[in-house]
Motif scaffolding. Structure first.
Motif, PDB file in Angstrom:
ATOM      1  N   GLY A   1      48.116  30.976  75.139  1.00 55.19           N
ATOM      2  CA  GLY A   1      47.234  29.571  75.528  1.00 55.19           C
ATOM      3  C   GLY A   1      45.969  29.374  74.528  1.00 55.19           C
ATOM      4  N   TYR A   2      45.512  30.574  74.573  1.00 53.67           N
ATOM      5  CA  TYR A   2      44.666  29.972  72.919  1.00 53.67           C
ATOM      6  C   TYR A   2      44.870  29.888  71.870  1.00 53.67           C
ATOM      7  CZ  TYR A   2      39.658  30.882  70.713  1.00 53.67           C
ATOM      8  OH  TYR A   2      38.972  30.977  69.747  1.00 53.67           O
ATOM      9  N   GLY A   3      46.064  30.461  71.323  1.00 54.27           N
ATOM     10  CA  GLY A   3      46.382  30.875  70.367  1.00 54.27           C
ATOM     11  C   GLY A   3      47.800  29.155  70.249  1.00 54.27           C
ATOM     12  N   ILE A   4      47.973  28.821  71.391  1.00 53.67           N
ATOM     13  CA  ILE A   4      49.059  27.335  71.035  1.00 53.67           C
ATOM     14  C   ILE A   4      48.027  26.201  70.954  1.00 53.67           C
ATOM     15  CG2 ILE A   4      50.101  25.698  72.966  1.00 53.67           C
ATOM     16  CD1 ILE A   4      52.242  27.930  73.591  1.00 53.67           C
ATOM     17  N   ALA A   5      46.990  25.785  72.039  1.00 50.32           N
ATOM     18  CA  ALA A   5      45.853  24.727  72.393  1.00 50.32           C
ATOM     19  C   ALA A   5      45.029  25.072  70.823  1.00 50.32           C
ATOM     20  CB  ALA A   5      45.009  25.321  72.872  1.00 50.32           C
ATOM     21  N   MET A   6      44.592  25.983  70.544  1.00 46.87           N
ATOM     22  CA  MET A   6      44.433  25.745  69.461  1.00 46.87           C
ATOM     23  C   MET A   6      45.207  25.495  67.865  1.00 46.87           C
ATOM     24  SD  MET A   6      41.901  27.928  67.121  1.00 46.87           S
ATOM     25  CE  MET A   6      41.084  29.366  66.733  1.00 46.87           C
ATOM     26  N   ILE A   7      46.307  25.889  67.394  1.00 53.01           N
ATOM     27  CA  ILE A   7      47.569  25.514  66.775  1.00 53.01           C
ATOM     28  C   ILE A   7      48.163  24.301  66.334  1.00 53.01           C
ATOM     29  CG2 ILE A   7      50.040  26.047  65.439  1.00 53.01           C
ATOM     30  CD1 ILE A   7      49.182  29.368  66.207  1.00 53.01           C
ATOM     31  N   LEU A   8      48.549  23.613  68.095  1.00 52.77           N
ATOM     32  CA  LEU A   8      48.386  22.371  68.501  1.00 52.77           C
ATOM     33  C   LEU A   8      47.120  21.562  67.550  1.00 52.77           C
ATOM     34  CD1 LEU A   8      49.652  21.817  71.722  1.00 52.77           C
ATOM     35  CD2 LEU A   8      50.920  21.890  69.839  1.00 52.77           C
ATOM     36  N   PHE A   9      45.777  21.910  68.020  1.00 57.82           N
ATOM     37  CA  PHE A   9      44.656  20.652  67.891  1.00 57.82           C
ATOM     38  C   PHE A   9      44.489  20.453  65.970  1.00 57.82           C
ATOM     39  CE2 PHE A   9      40.040  21.030  67.865  1.00 57.82           C
ATOM     40  CZ  PHE A   9      39.879  19.682  68.052  1.00 57.82           C
ATOM     41  N   ALA A  10      44.702  22.330  64.985  1.00 61.86           N
ATOM     42  CA  ALA A  10      45.117  22.796  64.017  1.00 61.86           C
ATOM     43  C   ALA A  10      46.098  21.211  63.293  1.00 61.86           C
ATOM     44  CB  ALA A  10      45.209  23.679  63.535  1.00 61.86           C
ATOM     45  N   GLY A  11      47.202  20.833  64.297  1.00 62.35           N
ATOM     46  CA  GLY A  11      48.253  19.876  62.839  1.00 62.35           C
ATOM     47  C   GLY A  11      47.186  18.556  63.215  1.00 62.35           C
TER      48      GLY A  11
END
Lengths: 187, 200, 193
Positions: free
Chosen positions: B152-162
């Motif tokens: 979940g951390y990764g998903i939120a982080m990667i979405l946000f980085a995009g």
């Protein structure tokens, strides 16, 4: 300015710091052990007191189970007879465990209820602690009434926009009433 | 079934970044670029899962039997600090480029509250997935919870980085530049994630 | 630098929340109301001052290579002391702040001040620095909590002055990010420099 980073120095320093810290913590732990116990006891006493009528003495904690669920409860004794029960009753709300203290008279009438812990949404389900319109329904709720929400065919109104929390609350109360009824049967 | 509920709940409903606010500092720090965000997510994922397993065992077999529950915070943080050091050494050997990219943030995983937060949550919070009785997680559930949380951390982080890579190219009022606009973006993302609440 | 400016610099110039952007997790998570923000800020202040004092006294004796573990042990010790004291004397606040009390250990402000200030300054200066940064943190948290409480529940410090429910989103997670974001904008526009 810092001491040299030799193996001996590093080991010595870490060991000493850990020892001192452990000693300090042990000391504080020993010092606060009694106050913590007392605080917890006071909180428990206050929550029991809040859901029971005045007078009488509170028994020690008792445990029992009903339908495979374990319960903790306290008896309020007055002149050798049980005047009321305070039952700890937990169910699952919207955000997690919802734990109540429920005061029940021996005939199955609910005296009062109080939230012990919850993780409901602030501003919505968390109103189960403060919404008087919802909470007052439980005060003096007679054994002839059905402890269910109106939506589920009962007599109680839910908190606006928080049906799941209200349902969990109602279930916790009704479980407590059932428990007291079964205790009476045993005696 | 319960494992599935744990996974959905940890990734979407109670997303560690967007609804529990753990691990925000590195989240804001390394989410400028998609590549570093991905690397950081991987590192965090690895450390969280490993740390949860180790602290779970320490708590169960060392602290609780000896009545040392009050040493939980101090014991957990030391274990995590040691683990991060090990991960750092290993990463330096295996992937120097990733090591370069994560730079200062790798040692900072120690002070990433997501790691300590998950470790403490797992051993103290009672869960009630799928209407089950409130109970502490067992070993298997704890591992699944830790893994799912870090995904979940990764998903939120990667979405946000995009999103942030796009933001970088846009014109933003002076006072909004940098973090403020990023925070507001996260706020809108968190609002979207609110839509998941109640499905588990 | 005068002693007084050590205390006041945390308010605006080196504000830990709006300028240094440290300790974001408790800033976002515990500010659902002004009181909660205030309590969290004071809890952090307590740890910050004690750890700054201890670390500035210890620093000359600690070999360089192990200074981080030593600092972490020292900070964790004070956090545990705080946990025990709060359980005994402030159980309500301890329950509300929950997980975020042990998490003070990993609050970057505390380790950050130890590294950036306490290990190269005198005990007195470090104590003042701890007080200043801690007060700055407390101030920001209280302000964020106040804004969220007014918008989200129509009350301030628990005193309700707008009837009705308020805008719930501000008490929930998204509101935390939005309020912090917009406050940072205002801060940048009117207070910086």
């Amino acid at each position: 300015m810092a001491a040299q980073s030799t193996l001996k120095n590093m080991l010595l320093c870490l060991t000493l710091v850990c020892l001192v810290c452990a000693a300090l913590l042990g000391g504080v732990y020993a010092m606060t052990y009694k106050p913590i116990q007392k605080t917890n006891e006071n909180i428990l006493k206050a929550s029991i007191g809040a859901v029971l009528p005045d007078g009488g003495s509170i028994s020690d904690q008792k445990t029992t189970s009903l339908d495979g669920k374990a319960y903790t409860y306290y008896e309020q004794l007055s002149g050798g007879a049980v005047q009321a029960y305070a039952v700890k009753s937990a169910t699952t709300g919207f955000g997690g465990t919802l734990e109540l203290m429920v005061g029940v008279l021996p005939d199955g009438t609910v005296y009062n209820t109080k939230v012990l812990s919850h993780s409901e949404t602030p501003g919505l389900g968390a109103k189960c602690q403060t919404d008087r319109k919802f909470l007052d329904q439980f005060q003096g709720l007679g054994p002839d009434k059905s402890v269910k929400l109106r939506k589920d065919g009962g007599d109680l109104d839910a908190i606006t926009a928080s049906t799941i929390t209200s349902r969990a609350y109602t279930l916790a109360v009704s479980n407590a009433v059932e428990l007291v009824k079964s205790l009476k049967k045993e005696n | 079934m319960e494992y599935l509920l744990i996974i959905i709940s940890a990734i979407f409903v109670n997303n560690i970044l967007l609804s529990q606010f753990l691990g925000i500092c590195p989240f804001l720090g390394v989410s400028n670029k998609l590549s570093t965000a991905t690397g950081m997510s991987g590192a965090v994922c690895f450390v969280i899962t490993l740390a949860t397993i180790v602290t779970y065992l320490i708590n169960k077999y060392l602290l609780l039997p000896f009545g040392l529950g009050f040493l939980q915070t101090i014991a957990f943080i030391l274990v995590i600090a040691a683990l991060v050091q090990i991960v750092e050494i290993v990463l330096k050997k295996i992937s120097p480029s990733l090591y370069q990219a994560l730079g200062i943030f790798l040692p900072l995983i120690t002070t990433n509250c997501a790691v300590l937060g998950v470790a403490i949550t797992v051993v103290t919070k009672e869960f009630t997935y799928g209407g089950a009785e409130p109970h502490l997680l067992n070993m298997g559930e704890a591992i699944v919870y830790a893994l799912a949380t870090s995904v979940g951390y990764g998903i939120a982080m990667i979405l946000f980085a995009g999103l942030r890579e796009h933001l970088a190219g846009n014109q933003v009022p002076e006072a909004f530049k940098g973090l403020p606009i990023a925070l507001i973006t996260v706020g809108i993302m968190a609002m979207a994630f609110l839509g998941f609440s109640g499905i588990v | 630098m005068g002693k007084w400016s050590l205390v006041t610099k945390g308010f605006v110039k080196d504000n830990p929340t709006f300028v240094l952007v440290l300790g974001m997790c408790p800033t976002l998570a515990t500010t659902t109301s002004a009181i909660n923000g205030l309590e969290m800020g004071l809890a952090t202040l307590f740890v910050l001052v004690l750890s700054n004092i201890a670390i500035s006294a210890l620093a000359p004796l600690v070999p360089d290579k192990v200074h981080i573990p030593v600092y972490i042990v020292v900070i964790a010790t004070f956090v545990t002391v705080l946990q025990l004291l709060m359980q005994a004397y402030m159980p309500a606040a301890y329950t509300t702040l929950g997980l975020f009390i042990p998490l003070i250990v990993v609050n970057c402000i505390v380790l950050g001040r130890a590294e950036a200030f306490a290990n190269k300054n005198t005990v007195l200066d470090s104590a003042l620095d701890g007080i200043g940064v801690g007060l700055g943190f407390t101030l920001s948290l209280t302000v964020i909590g106040l804004v969220r409480e007014i918008l989200g529940s129509g009350s301030a410090f628990g005193f309700k002055f707008i009837p009705g429910d308020g805008i719930l989103a501000f008490v929930m997670a998204p509101g935390a990010f939005l309020v912090l974001g917009y406050l940072m904008v205002l801060f940048n526009k009117y207070l910086k420099k």
